[in-house]
Design an enzyme around this catalytic site. Structure first.
Site, PDB file in Angstrom:
ATOM      1  N   LYS A  73       0.837  -1.208   0.000  1.00  0.00           N
ATOM      2  CA  LYS A  73       0.000   0.000   0.000  1.00  0.00           C
ATOM      3  C   LYS A  73       0.870   1.256   0.000  1.00  0.00           C
ATOM      4  CE  LYS A  73      -4.207  -1.814   0.380  1.00  0.00           C
ATOM      5  NZ  LYS A  73      -5.240  -1.971   1.377  1.00  0.00           N
ATOM      6  N   SER A  79     -10.847   2.394   1.987  1.00  0.00           N
ATOM      7  CA  SER A  79      -9.979   3.371   2.651  1.00  0.00           C
ATOM      8  C   SER A  79      -9.271   4.262   1.635  1.00  0.00           C
ATOM      9  CB  SER A  79      -8.926   2.652   3.513  1.00  0.00           C
ATOM     10  OG  SER A  79      -9.542   1.931   4.539  1.00  0.00           O
TER      11      SER A  79
HETATM   12  O1  PNS Z   1      -6.661  -3.830   4.457  1.00  0.00           O
HETATM   13  P1  PNS Z   1      -5.704  -4.571   3.560  1.00  0.00           P
HETATM   14  O2  PNS Z   1      -4.503  -3.728   3.231  1.00  0.00           O
HETATM   15  O3  PNS Z   1      -6.355  -5.131   2.329  1.00  0.00           O
HETATM   16  O4  PNS Z   1      -5.178  -5.820   4.436  1.00  0.00           O
HETATM   17  C1  PNS Z   1      -4.271  -6.742   3.878  1.00  0.00           C
HETATM   18  C2  PNS Z   1      -3.627  -7.598   4.974  1.00  0.00           C
HETATM   19  C3  PNS Z   1      -2.905  -6.744   6.001  1.00  0.00           C
HETATM   20  C4  PNS Z   1      -4.695  -8.409   5.678  1.00  0.00           C
HETATM   21  C5  PNS Z   1      -2.623  -8.524   4.236  1.00  0.00           C
HETATM   22  O5  PNS Z   1      -1.660  -7.735   3.603  1.00  0.00           O
HETATM   23  C6  PNS Z   1      -1.945  -9.523   5.146  1.00  0.00           C
HETATM   24  O6  PNS Z   1      -2.522 -10.552   5.461  1.00  0.00           O
HETATM   25  N1  PNS Z   1      -0.705  -9.225   5.595  1.00  0.00           N
HETATM   26  C7  PNS Z   1       0.013 -10.089   6.512  1.00  0.00           C
HETATM   27  C8  PNS Z   1       1.234 -10.734   5.867  1.00  0.00           C
HETATM   28  C9  PNS Z   1       1.070 -12.229   5.733  1.00  0.00           C
HETATM   29  O7  PNS Z   1       0.831 -12.942   6.683  1.00  0.00           O
HETATM   30  N2  PNS Z   1       1.241 -12.718   4.478  1.00  0.00           N
HETATM   31  C10 PNS Z   1       1.209 -14.131   4.126  1.00  0.00           C
HETATM   32  C11 PNS Z   1      -0.154 -14.769   4.008  1.00  0.00           C
HETATM   33  S1  PNS Z   1      -1.298 -13.996   2.949  1.00  0.00           S
END
Ligand code: PNS
Length: 160
Positions: free
Chosen positions: A42, A133
């Site tokens: 982001k 957002s």
């Molecule tokens: O509100 P968003 O930005 O769409 O949320 C995305 C989020 C934070 C849920 C996603 O980027 C995420 O799961 N990040 C954690 C990193 C992680 O564990 N990645 C590996 C599995 S998907």
């Protein structure tokens, strides 16, 4: 054993769509952890992580959302590492459209493979299906009124 669900996201800032998902999750699960996660994909953040946490707390109070709800941040690794740490077995994601389902499905599969954490998709109120957002940040930056889309605490913070 209490079933703990994690509602993760960037929440930059939290919207009425997010709050609808949090409210629904809190009705289903014994305990809900709203997790502010840094998403490197982001653009630079509008609010710091601790400000987002404070705005989510304020929004829960403002909207009278009931239930056992924790709000915290996570930047120490995988989302499922947080789930393991607190004993959460479920992730909750709001899906507004087929596009959201397509985006979320691979992450749901990976999170299940990594740690046997399942993902539950909740369909928010269609009244909020166009709210994101990024759209809120853009409208607020250009001087538009975001009050219909975010809790009053968030609208005030965006004006400040
Ligand atoms: O509100 P968003 O930005 O769409 O949320 C995305 C989020 C934070 C849920 C996603 O980027 C995420 O799961 N990040 C954690 C990193 C992680 O564990 N990645 C590996 C599995 S998907």
């Amino acid at each position: 054993m209490a079933q703990i669900a994690v509602v993760p996201g960037s929440f930059d800032p939290v919207t009425l769509g997010h709050m609808d998902v949090i409210r629904r999750a809190a009705k289903i699960f014994d305990e809900v952890h709203v997790l502010v996660v840094h998403n490197p994909d982001k653009p630079p953040a509008r609010f710091e992580a601790d400000e987002r946490v404070a705005l989510i707390h304020a929004s829960i109070a403002e909207l009278g959302v009931q239930g056992r709800i924790e709000v915290t941040t996570w930047s120490a690794g995988l989302l499922v590492d947080y789930c393991r740490q607190v004993g959460a077995t479920v992730l909750v994601k709001g899906v507004r459209s087929g596009e959201d389902v397509a985006y979320e499905t691979p992450m749901a599969i990976v999170n299940r493979d990594l740690a046997d954490v399942d993902t539950v998709f909740l369909v928010p109120d269609p009244a909020n299906s166009h709210v994101s957002s990024s759209l809120i940040r853009q409208v607020a930056t250009l001087g538009g009124d975001v009050a219909p889309y975010v809790p009053a605490a968030v609208a005030a913070a965006l004006r400040a």
